[in-house]
Write an enzyme that holds these catalytic residues in place. Structure first.
Site, short mmCIF file in Angstrom:
data_model
loop_
_atom_site.label_atom_id
_atom_site.label_comp_id
_atom_site.label_asym_id
_atom_site.label_seq_id
_atom_site.Cartn_x
_atom_site.Cartn_y
_atom_site.Cartn_z
N SER A 124 1.05 -1.28 -0.21
CA SER A 124 0.03 -0.02 0.03
C SER A 124 0.86 1.08 0.10
O SER A 124 1.95 1.40 0.91
CB SER A 124 -0.98 -0.04 1.55
OG SER A 124 -1.75 0.96 1.38
N LYS A 150 -0.88 -0.99 -4.54
CA LYS A 150 -2.06 -0.12 -4.11
C LYS A 150 -1.67 1.17 -3.88
O LYS A 150 -0.84 1.52 -2.95
CB LYS A 150 -2.78 -0.97 -2.87
CG LYS A 150 -3.74 0.01 -2.05
CD LYS A 150 -4.30 -0.92 -0.97
CE LYS A 150 -4.51 -0.16 0.19
NZ LYS A 150 -5.43 -1.00 1.17
N LYS A 152 -2.80 4.71 -2.56
CA LYS A 152 -3.88 5.88 -1.65
C LYS A 152 -4.31 6.93 -2.66
O LYS A 152 -3.32 7.43 -3.05
CB LYS A 152 -3.29 5.98 -0.32
CG LYS A 152 -2.93 4.91 0.58
CD LYS A 152 -4.45 4.45 1.11
CE LYS A 152 -4.08 3.82 2.23
NZ LYS A 152 -5.51 3.05 2.80
N ASP A 178 -7.25 2.89 -3.16
CA ASP A 178 -7.80 2.74 -2.08
C ASP A 178 -8.15 4.11 -1.48
O ASP A 178 -7.21 5.14 -1.19
CB ASP A 178 -7.06 2.09 -0.77
CG ASP A 178 -7.92 2.15 0.54
OD1 ASP A 178 -9.01 2.34 0.58
OD2 ASP A 178 -7.32 1.50 1.60
N GLU A 203 -10.85 0.44 -3.42
CA GLU A 203 -11.41 0.25 -2.27
C GLU A 203 -12.02 1.61 -1.45
O GLU A 203 -11.50 2.30 -1.47
CB GLU A 203 -10.17 -0.16 -1.55
CG GLU A 203 -10.21 -0.64 -0.05
CD GLU A 203 -8.87 -1.28 0.39
OE1 GLU A 203 -7.82 -1.09 -0.27
OE2 GLU A 203 -8.73 -1.14 1.61
N ASP A 228 -13.88 -2.23 2.75
CA ASP A 228 -12.79 -2.38 3.68
C ASP A 228 -13.56 -1.88 5.11
O ASP A 228 -14.35 -2.61 5.79
CB ASP A 228 -11.59 -1.49 3.66
CG ASP A 228 -10.66 -1.25 4.85
OD1 ASP A 228 -11.16 -1.90 5.88
OD2 ASP A 228 -9.45 -0.91 4.62
N LYS A 252 -9.76 -7.66 7.03
CA LYS A 252 -8.92 -7.37 8.30
C LYS A 252 -9.36 -7.94 9.30
O LYS A 252 -10.44 -7.42 9.90
CB LYS A 252 -8.89 -5.81 8.51
CG LYS A 252 -8.25 -5.05 7.27
CD LYS A 252 -8.03 -3.51 7.54
CE LYS A 252 -7.48 -2.79 6.38
NZ LYS A 252 -7.59 -1.40 6.54
N GLY A 280 -4.44 -4.93 5.83
CA GLY A 280 -3.24 -4.68 6.92
C GLY A 280 -3.54 -3.45 7.65
O GLY A 280 -4.39 -2.62 7.23
#
Ligand code: OSB
Ligand code: MG
Length: 358
Positions: A124, A150, A152, A178, A203, A228, A252, A280
């Site tokens: 991430s 991934k 952000k 995400d 996400e 998520d 998660k 995570g």
């Protein structure tokens, strides 16, 4: 199982570099560890709550309080009478489970139903100050062997970084984004601008309590929607799937109250043909070990945020998790299969609290 007592331990782990998301910037990881002491074995659990209630409603001081005041005194009874506080419950459940498994010599992976000896590693990548800085970071991770990136995102940092990463690293790079709930349904036309980039998923684009709006958004963008923050439990996962709010779930264990509930979500999604992957929360080796065991279950068909220790920490609490050919090995020893290094642990410990149970 007889439990002599439980230790709550706070540790401060400096991050190698600040990690920026749409909800804030982290420069260190303030971790709450739960250690269960029994006559036969000790067990560890890592609470993934963050210092402030920005990702979800939990926060690390609150988790410590609910553990000492309600959850630990009620051990052995039904903890579901206490609403919410799933990250606190997960840490306690994991520590108790770890102690039991260590006493019986079974690994967490075997107990959960892991079918693989290693899991692929994704990473991430935080929001950066500039595109060149982002491209350098991604290049470094790819050189380390990460198999999936991934990014952000947030309003103002979405299409341009995705386009830049695609242009530089090509169409074949497994890439996803995400948003940590940073958009609203009125952003649907803008989010549809991500459709051209062949992303694996987007996400949590919208707020955690907006399942219906996620379902509407799913009808307006081609990129698969993954949830998520919205998925607190197997019941939420079932509702989201029924509504068409997501076609992929980030599991998660902390967010959903532990590894048993995480496995229920895995089983439910698998039965419905919904892909899952293991998220995570910048865990130390303690939490990472358990996540890697979970990620080895057969329904985890996408690479997770199961990165190596060096993604966040110069020195991990445990022997470091290291990528080999883009994968992490699932620990095979009893329980979570790893132990904190005593010297590192005492170095980073900020406080300890012993709660006797006998
Ligand atoms: O939304 O997945 C998230 C980190 C902290 C809080 C929320 C999230 C994240 C990450 C990093 O994306 C996951 C990791 O590398 O542990
Ligand atoms: Mg997320």
């Amino acid at each position: 199982m007889k439990i002599d007592g439980i230790e709550l331990r706070r540790v401060a782990m400096p991050l190698k570099a600040p990690f920026r998301t749409s909800f804030g910037v982290a420069t260190s990881r303030d971790v709450l560890l739960v250690r269960v002491v029994t006559p036969d074995a000790e067990g560890w659990g890592e609470c993934v709550a963050l210092p402030e209630p920005r990702y979800n409603a939990e926060y690390v001081d609150g988790a410590a309080e609910v553990l000492r005041r309600f959850l630990i005194p009620a051990l052995g009874r039904d903890l579901a009478v206490f609403k919410g506080h799933r990250m606190a419950k997960a840490a306690l459940e994991t520590a108790v489970l770890d102690a039991r498994l260590r006493a019986s010599g079974e690994s967490l992976g075997h107990f959960l139903g892991a079918e693989r000896a290693r899991v692929p590693s994704g990473v991430s990548v935080g929001i950066m100050d500039s595109i060149p800085e982002l491209l350098d970071a991604v290049e470094g991770y790819l050189a380390e062997g990460y198999v999936r990136i991934k990014l952000k995102i947030e309003p103002g940092w979405d299409v341009a970084p995705v386009r830049a990463v695609r242009e530089r690293f090509g169409e074949d790079l497994p890439l996803q984004v995400d948003a940590n709930a940073a958009y609203s349904l009125s952003d649907a036309p803008h989010l549809a601008g991500l459709d051209d980039f062949g992303l694996l998923l987007i996400e949590q684009p919208l707020a955690d309590d907006d399942l219906v709006q996620h379902a509407r958004l799913a009808g307006r963008v081609r990129t698969p929607i993954c949830l998520d923050e919205s998925i607190d439990s197997a019941a939420h996962a079932a509702a989201a799937i029924t509504l068409g709010a997501c076609s992929i779930v980030n599991i998660k264990p902390g967010r959903v109250g532990g590894y048993l509930e995480a496995r229920r979500i895995h089983d439910l999604c698998r039965a419905h043909g919904v892909a899952v992957w293991c998220g995570g929360m910048m865990e130390t080796g303690i939490g990472r070990a358990a996540n890697v065991a979970l990620a080895a279950l057969p329904g985890f068909t996408l690479p997770g945020d199961t990165s190596g220790s060096s993604r966040y920490f110069a020195t991990d609490l445990t022997a470091p998790f290291e990528l080999a050919d883009g994968h992490l090995a699932v620990p095979a020893g009893p329980g979570i299969g790893v132990d904190p290094e005593p010297d590192v642990l005492s170095e980073v410990t900020v406080s300890t609290e012993w709660i006797p149970l006998t």
